[in-house]
Design an enzyme around this catalytic site. Structure first.
Site, PDB file in Angstrom:
ATOM      1  CE  LYS A  54      52.152  94.717  -6.003  1.00 37.82           C
ATOM      2  NZ  LYS A  54      50.885  94.352  -6.453  1.00 37.82           N
ATOM      3  CD  GLN A  98      49.072  96.119  -9.286  1.00 34.53           C
ATOM      4  OE1 GLN A  98      50.134  95.460  -9.107  1.00 34.53           O
ATOM      5  NE2 GLN A  98      48.415  96.835  -8.388  1.00 34.53           N
ATOM      6  CG  ASP A 121      47.868  89.496  -5.359  1.00 39.74           C
ATOM      7  OD1 ASP A 121      48.490  89.791  -4.747  1.00 39.74           O
ATOM      8  OD2 ASP A 121      47.349  90.071  -6.410  1.00 39.74           O
TER       9      ASP A 121
HETATM   10  C1  BQF Z   1      54.821 102.319   1.674  1.00 42.00           C
HETATM   11  C2  BQF Z   1      47.746  98.907  -3.466  1.00 42.00           C
HETATM   12  C3  BQF Z   1      45.550 100.314  -3.403  1.00 42.00           C
HETATM   13  C4  BQF Z   1      45.012  99.975  -4.402  1.00 42.00           C
HETATM   14  C5  BQF Z   1      45.862  99.134  -5.052  1.00 42.00           C
HETATM   15  C6  BQF Z   1      55.003 100.298  -0.180  1.00 42.00           C
HETATM   16  C7  BQF Z   1      53.162  99.748  -1.395  1.00 42.00           C
HETATM   17  C8  BQF Z   1      52.616 100.928  -0.855  1.00 42.00           C
HETATM   18  C9  BQF Z   1      53.073 101.562   0.068  1.00 42.00           C
HETATM   19  C10 BQF Z   1      52.651  98.671  -2.478  1.00 42.00           C
HETATM   20  C11 BQF Z   1      48.718  98.709  -2.846  1.00 42.00           C
HETATM   21  C12 BQF Z   1      49.323  99.155  -1.572  1.00 42.00           C
HETATM   22  C13 BQF Z   1      49.744  97.702  -3.828  1.00 42.00           C
HETATM   23  C14 BQF Z   1      54.602 101.453   0.609  1.00 42.00           C
HETATM   24  C15 BQF Z   1      51.023  97.297  -3.265  1.00 42.00           C
HETATM   25  C16 BQF Z   1      50.545  98.257  -1.458  1.00 42.00           C
HETATM   26  O1  BQF Z   1      56.294 102.511   1.853  1.00 42.00           O
HETATM   27  O2  BQF Z   1      53.964 102.772   2.520  1.00 42.00           O
HETATM   28  C17 BQF Z   1      54.725  99.531  -0.828  1.00 42.00           C
HETATM   29  O3  BQF Z   1      53.385  98.642  -3.256  1.00 42.00           O
HETATM   30  N1  BQF Z   1      51.445  98.134  -2.162  1.00 42.00           N
HETATM   31  C18 BQF Z   1      48.837  97.245  -5.169  1.00 42.00           C
HETATM   32  O4  BQF Z   1      49.563  96.532  -5.644  1.00 42.00           O
HETATM   33  O5  BQF Z   1      47.832  97.751  -5.349  1.00 42.00           O
HETATM   34  C19 BQF Z   1      47.166  98.708  -4.770  1.00 42.00           C
HETATM   35  C20 BQF Z   1      46.920  99.949  -2.633  1.00 42.00           C
END
Ligand code: BQF
Length: 297
Positions: A54, A98, A121
């Site tokens: 992010k 987060q 969010d």
């Molecule tokens: C990619 C998330 C589960 C629990 C809490 C790029 C992200 C993920 C994958 C990413 C996720 C999942 C995020 C890829 C944010 C998505 O290249 O496939 C980016 O940063 N995400 C989160 O903040 O909390 C989570 C999944």
């Protein structure tokens, strides 16, 4: 038949390029650069990775950002006090706590303490409620990103049977609401499956579009879907892999290789939905800075 791959990494980059232009115009008009405040409670490594993604996206589009690191022993009272400080700070446009939070903290309670006008969010009940009644709102980033992918590839949802597997507050539930509403991106007939569903295959076999966010590798197999289905895989699971430097690799909730032969469209993991989720966070932060959703007068 072999499915066309939905390239989320590429669409996310194009989305960020557009947002960068919009941010630049906003700043050229004499406004302050948008600011995203991230709050990390504890030091969960996966959370740190997501916050890293992010922060990089913010740097890419010209949004300023900072992360407050709070101890995992923090009380709900103290955490909400920190959030209130950011609610009241006119230089903060978006606030993101987060997830997941440590077990002793209620995420409902914490999310509700965020000013809904800064809830980029889209998890605050005000924004979820407005989504459900088709009012302007901060849409949660993963469903919003999936809609952008449909739009980019001209994949229709109108009159389609969309089956959502997983009913989380973050993905499955807002995804199903969005698809079922009578708006430009909805108009689908929507089924939600979850851990109490008796026979998932009964539903998935009839799906024109299947969206899986269950957190279970290999949950959706080729025998469970019909020829030509659109497969959107939101799962991000770490599985052991000796051949990789990190000792693990990321896989979704679908048997990708087998489904690729049967689907018309499919998202890969990584590089599918994930990058779009982060791009939509940038979009929401700009909307918050512009006060587009909740005008002040
Ligand atoms: C990619 C998330 C589960 C629990 C809490 C790029 C992200 C993920 C994958 C990413 C996720 C999942 C995020 C890829 C944010 C998505 O290249 O496939 C980016 O940063 N995400 C989160 O903040 O909390 C989570 C999944």
């Amino acid at each position: 038949m072999s499915a066309q791959i939905i390239d989320g990494k590429m669409v996310a980059e194009r989305t960020r390029n557009q947002i960068r232009e919009d941010v630049d115009s906003w700043v050229e008009e004499g406004n302050r650069r948008p600011f995203l405040q991230v709050i990390q409670v504890g030091t969960d490594p996966a959370s740190s990775t997501y916050i890293g993604a992010k922060t990089r996206a913010c740097n890419d589009v010209g949004i300023e950002t900072g992360t407050a690191h709070l101890p995992d022993t923090i009380s709900a009272k103290e955490l909400k006090k920190q959030i209130r400080k950011f609610n009241e700070d006119d230089n903060v446009d978006g606030i993101l706590v987060q997830l997941p939070l440590p077990n002793h903290l209620s995420s409902h309670d914490v999310i509700e303490s965020i000013d809904h006008r800064k809830d980029v969010d889209g998890f605050h009940p005000m924004n979820v409620g407005r989504l459900a009644v088709d009012q302007p709102t901060f849409r949660s980033c993963t469903p919003a990103g999936i809609l952008e992918l449909f739009k980019h590839y001209s994949i229709p949802t109108k009159s389609q049977h969309a089956v959502v597997v997983g009913a989380s507050n973050i993905v499955g539930s807002p995804m199903a609401i969005t698809l079922s509403r009578e708006n430009s991106t909805g108009k689908a007939t929507t089924t939600i499956c979850h851990k109490y569903t008796k026979d998932i295959t009964r539903h998935t076999i009839d799906a024109d579009i299947i969206i899986v966010a269950a957190g279970q590798p290999g949950l959706i197999k080729a025998e469970m879907v019909k020829e030509g289905v659109v497969v959107i895989d939101v799962g991000i699971n770490r599985v052991a892999d000796e051949t990789s430097k990190k000792g693990y690799k990321l896989v979704g909730d679908c048997d990708f290789e087998a489904l690729k032969k049967k689907a018309s469209w499919i998202t890969p993991v990584p590089g599918g939905v994930g990058p779009m989720t982060v791009a939509m966070l940038m979009k929401n932060t700009l909307l918050a800075a512009k006060k587009s959703i909740y005008p002040e007068d």
